[in-house]
Each structure stands twice: as C-alpha cells, then as structure tokens.
Design an enzyme around this catalytic site. Structure first.
Site, PDB file in Angstrom:
ATOM      1  N   ASP A   1      -4.099 -13.543 -23.094  1.00  0.00           N
ATOM      2  CA  ASP A   1      -3.308 -14.782 -23.120  1.00  0.00           C
ATOM      3  C   ASP A   1      -3.809 -15.599 -24.300  1.00  0.00           C
ATOM      4  OD1 ASP A   1      -1.614 -16.853 -22.635  1.00  0.00           O
ATOM      5  OD2 ASP A   1      -2.628 -17.596 -20.841  1.00  0.00           O
TER       6      ASP A   1
ATOM      7  N   ASN B   1       3.371 -23.799 -25.759  1.00  0.00           N
ATOM      8  CA  ASN B   1       1.929 -23.654 -25.671  1.00  0.00           C
ATOM      9  C   ASN B   1       1.266 -25.005 -25.407  1.00  0.00           C
ATOM     10  OD1 ASN B   1      -0.664 -22.273 -25.825  1.00  0.00           O
ATOM     11  ND2 ASN B   1       0.423 -20.729 -27.027  1.00  0.00           N
ATOM     12  N   ARG B   2      -0.004 -25.147 -25.740  1.00  0.00           N
ATOM     13  CA  ARG B   2      -0.790 -26.273 -25.240  1.00  0.00           C
ATOM     14  C   ARG B   2      -1.067 -27.336 -26.306  1.00  0.00           C
ATOM     15  NH1 ARG B   2      -1.954 -21.624 -22.746  1.00  0.00           N
ATOM     16  NH2 ARG B   2      -2.237 -21.686 -20.485  1.00  0.00           N
TER      17      ARG B   2
ATOM     18  N   GLU C   1       5.620 -14.588 -27.488  1.00  0.00           N
ATOM     19  CA  GLU C   1       6.236 -15.845 -27.916  1.00  0.00           C
ATOM     20  C   GLU C   1       5.941 -16.119 -29.397  1.00  0.00           C
ATOM     21  OE1 GLU C   1       5.340 -19.077 -24.817  1.00  0.00           O
ATOM     22  OE2 GLU C   1       3.907 -17.457 -24.375  1.00  0.00           O
TER      23      GLU C   1
ATOM     24  N   HIS D   1      10.250 -17.635 -23.510  1.00  0.00           N
ATOM     25  CA  HIS D   1       9.179 -17.199 -22.617  1.00  0.00           C
ATOM     26  C   HIS D   1       9.637 -16.088 -21.675  1.00  0.00           C
ATOM     27  CE1 HIS D   1       5.617 -17.581 -20.021  1.00  0.00           C
ATOM     28  NE2 HIS D   1       5.086 -18.369 -20.936  1.00  0.00           N
ATOM     29  N   THR D   2      10.451 -15.179 -22.160  1.00  0.00           N
ATOM     30  CA  THR D   2      10.897 -14.064 -21.320  1.00  0.00           C
ATOM     31  C   THR D   2       9.730 -13.147 -20.968  1.00  0.00           C
ATOM     32  OG1 THR D   2      13.146 -14.095 -22.182  1.00  0.00           O
ATOM     33  CG2 THR D   2      12.380 -12.017 -21.253  1.00  0.00           C
ATOM     34  N   TYR D   3       9.708 -12.733 -19.703  1.00  0.00           N
ATOM     35  CA  TYR D   3       8.761 -11.729 -19.219  1.00  0.00           C
ATOM     36  C   TYR D   3       9.449 -10.368 -19.266  1.00  0.00           C
ATOM     37  CZ  TYR D   3       5.572 -15.194 -17.008  1.00  0.00           C
ATOM     38  OH  TYR D   3       4.680 -16.206 -16.748  1.00  0.00           O
TER      39      TYR D   3
ATOM     40  N   HIS E   1       3.801 -26.355 -22.702  1.00  0.00           N
ATOM     41  CA  HIS E   1       5.232 -26.039 -22.819  1.00  0.00           C
ATOM     42  C   HIS E   1       6.128 -27.266 -22.653  1.00  0.00           C
ATOM     43  CE1 HIS E   1       4.199 -21.942 -23.236  1.00  0.00           C
ATOM     44  NE2 HIS E   1       4.093 -21.627 -21.967  1.00  0.00           N
TER      45      HIS E   1
END
Length: 382
Positions: free
Chosen positions: A277, A103-104, A342, A203-205, A129
């Site tokens: 998000d 994340n940020r 996540e 971070h799997t989609y 990330h």
C-alpha cells in the site's frame, strides 16, 4: 512470462468475444436513491464485441466490467456490489472517483499562497481521498451519453468553495468510454475559480480472474518505477524521501506474482501496510501517457495494461478486505482478493516541496487520463 498474441499494438480479443452487436451501445437507467433522495443512475456501455462496462453516478464509479478470457468467456473483473445500497452502507471506494485529493494529506493541513487550510479528517489524524465526504460519496450529474463506435458517458460534479476544507469552487468532469479494441478510458478534468490543490484518480479494485474467484496473489504485476516514497508508520504518510526498489519486495520492474514477496518480514513498509500500500515513483513530473503497470492472470489469460501520464502510482493489494464484505452474487471478499492501481500525484505532495506541485489556478485545467487496455495471453496455462 509468455508472450501475448498481438495485432499491431493491440491484443487480439475481439474475434473471441460472444454477444456481437452491430455498434457500440449506451443505455441509462435508475440504480436507486441516496439517503437524501437523490436519484442515482447507471450507464451501461457495450462495444460491438460484447465487452460491457457499467458506470454509476454515485461516486462516478465503475460498478462492473465484463472482460473475456482466452476462451472468450466473459467475467466481471471488478469487485463491488450488485445494488446501490451496498455502496451507501459501507464506504470502501469500490470503483470510485476519489478527490479532491486522492491519497493522504498529513494532519489534514496544507499551506497554499501563504494561507493554511484545514481539511476534514477521516483517516485517524489525516485526510484521505478528499476527506469525510469526498467525490466518491457524491451523486454526479450526467452531462452526455453517447452510443456509436466508442460509447461513452460524461458526468459532472461541482464542489463548492470550502467543501471538506478545500478552497475554490471546483468543477469536475469524468468521462468513461469503451472502444472497439477493448480499451476502457477514464478522462478526468477540473477547473477552479480560486487557487486550490487537485489530485483525482480512480479506485477500482481488480481481480482479472473474475470478482469472487479468490486471491490475486498469483496474478503477475509489472510496475516500471525504480523507487517508492516510503512512509514512517502505519498512518502511511510519506517521509519525503525516495527509496530505490532494487533488492526489495517493491521491485516489480520485471513482472512477478503479487504474492511472491508480500510476506517478507524484513520489510517494515510491508508491516506498516499489512501488505503493499504505497506509491511508486514513475517520474518526477507529469509526462505523456505511457504504460505504468501491466497485470496478467495466468489462469484465465486476461491481461490489463494501464496507461497514465501522472508521476506516481499507488499500488494496494487489498490488505484490509477482511471477510466481512459480502459483494456481488453473495461473494465474500477476503484479504488479497483484489488489487488497486491509482495513477496520481505523490501522497501529501502539498506538504513536500520535493514532490512537485498539486496547485491548480483559475484559467488552468487539471487532467488525468487513465487508460485500461485489455487483452489475452493465449499461451499461458492452457
């Protein structure tokens, strides 16, 4: 929501699976090379019922996962690429291990023990990330591959002192294992030789109908969090406050289709993120692993339960998949064709004392255990 078929506390899918094998298997092979010549391997884990996970050393990433539907038909529920080159050509975090800080971090800055550190910026004015070259862009080293009842692979990456601006040499391990009850487990651990900050996640989609099958907006999601950490603008940096989800589009405490409220124009948060998000508040501290999300695809009957002990869960609804990505089997991925969950610390925790601490000191071990339990709801939409 229909009730799933249970055997004890595990969904009964094993009896429906084809491709039975005598025992769990683990094989490794080359998957290509990075631009600087580093060999990338891919390890295939198969349980005794034929469920299969493929994990690559580039980014310690989940490249594919075959999961059965209610009729026993296997489908890959992870979007991504068929070859390494796709991952090298475009950084999208597909399946990847993200860190040092998932994340940020606002403005790429944080203060630790009285010293300010400046990180590489890769998300406008912020660090995302892990920065310009995070763990997702590294070729990890395989330490161990095991077959047997629970096949597994363990990988390691050593991040040097000063990597992307972070202090301390950080030794990180990632273990993927696949059990006979169709549980995929990812265990992250890290140690350091200097005080630093750590927040590692995956971070799997996901698309439980199968990658390339289209939108996930009808898939039903439950998140037990009663608050989010709202952001101030499209840069997605938390304000530092907590906002209750009751009466808002972010209330997933009872399962609902992902797309039910995603077009609610009264929500500034949805406008900022072009969809979901944001970080859900599950607790204010780390706890024993518990269910932090449940997702069901009514069409296929596939169910995924996500377990973690982390206090936060970032949910992203694939808002920036824009039709320019050609993934596996030449499938084009469009907005809303996958979702990401996540488990992690809250975004920008080092700059918000009320969020807790991301500090890791020498002699301590950071851990994040993430468990995906797969099953079926045999009754839904037969």
């Amino acid at each position: 929501m229909k009730r799933a078929v249970l055997l004890g506390s595990i969904y009964t899918v094993a009896a429906m699976l084809p491709l039975a094998a005598a025992a769990g298997q683990a094989t490794r092979a080359s998957f290509g090379h990075t631009a600087d010549g580093q060999n990338v391997e891919i390890v295939t884990l198969t349980n005794s019922h034929g469920m299969r996970a493929r994990v690559m050393t580039y980014g310690a990433a989940l490249q594919s996962l075959l999961v059965p539907d209610r009729n026993g038909k296997l489908a890959d529920v992870v979007i991504g690429y068929d070859t390494l080159q796709g991952y090298l050509d475009r950084r999208q975090y597909f399946g990847a291990t993200v860190g040092r800080y998932a994340n940020r971090i606002a403005h790429g800055k944080f203060t630790l023990d009285g010293k300010t550190y400046n990180l590489t910026l890769n998300d406008g004015a912020n660090s995302l990330h892990g920065g310009a070259k995070g763990f997702d862009m590294q070729a990890w080293k395989i330490l161990d591959v095991k077959a047997g009842a629970t096949p597994s692979v363990t990988m390691e990456y050593v991040s040097p002192d000063g990597d992307q601006g972070y202090p301390g040499t950080l030794t990180v391990k990632a273990t993927y294992s696949l059990s006979d009850d169709n549980q995929l487990k990812i265990g992250y651990s890290a140690t350091t030789d200097k005080p630093t900050i750590v927040n590692i996640s995956n971070h799997t989609y996901w698309n439980l109908a199968g990658e390339g099958s289209g939108s996930v907006m009808d898939q039903e999601l439950m998140i037990p969090g009663d608050a989010i950490t709202p952001v101030s603008d499209a840069a997605a940096i938390p304000t530092g406050s907590f906002a209750p989800v009751a009466g808002t589009p972010y209330d997933f405490r009872k399962a609902k289709p992902i797309g039910r409220d995603i077009r609610d124009g009264r929500s500034q948060q949805l406008l900022f993120g072009h969809g979901y998000d944001m970080n859900w508040v599950l607790s204010r501290k780390e706890v024993e692993p518990r269910v932090v999300a449940r997702v069901e695809d009514p069409q296929s009957g596939r169910v995924m339960k996500l377990w973690s002990g982390k206090p936060g869960l970032q949910f992203y609804s694939g808002n920036f998949l824009d039709g320019t990505t050609v993934g596996k089997d030449h499938h084009i991925y469009r907005q809303g064709d996958a979702f990401v969950l996540e488990p992690q610390l809250f975004p920008d925790t080092p700059n918000h004392p009320d969020f807790g601490s991301a500090r890791l000191a020498p002699g301590e071990t950071y851990r994040n255990i993430i468990v995906y339990r797969f099953g079926i709801d045999a009754a839904a939409n037969k």
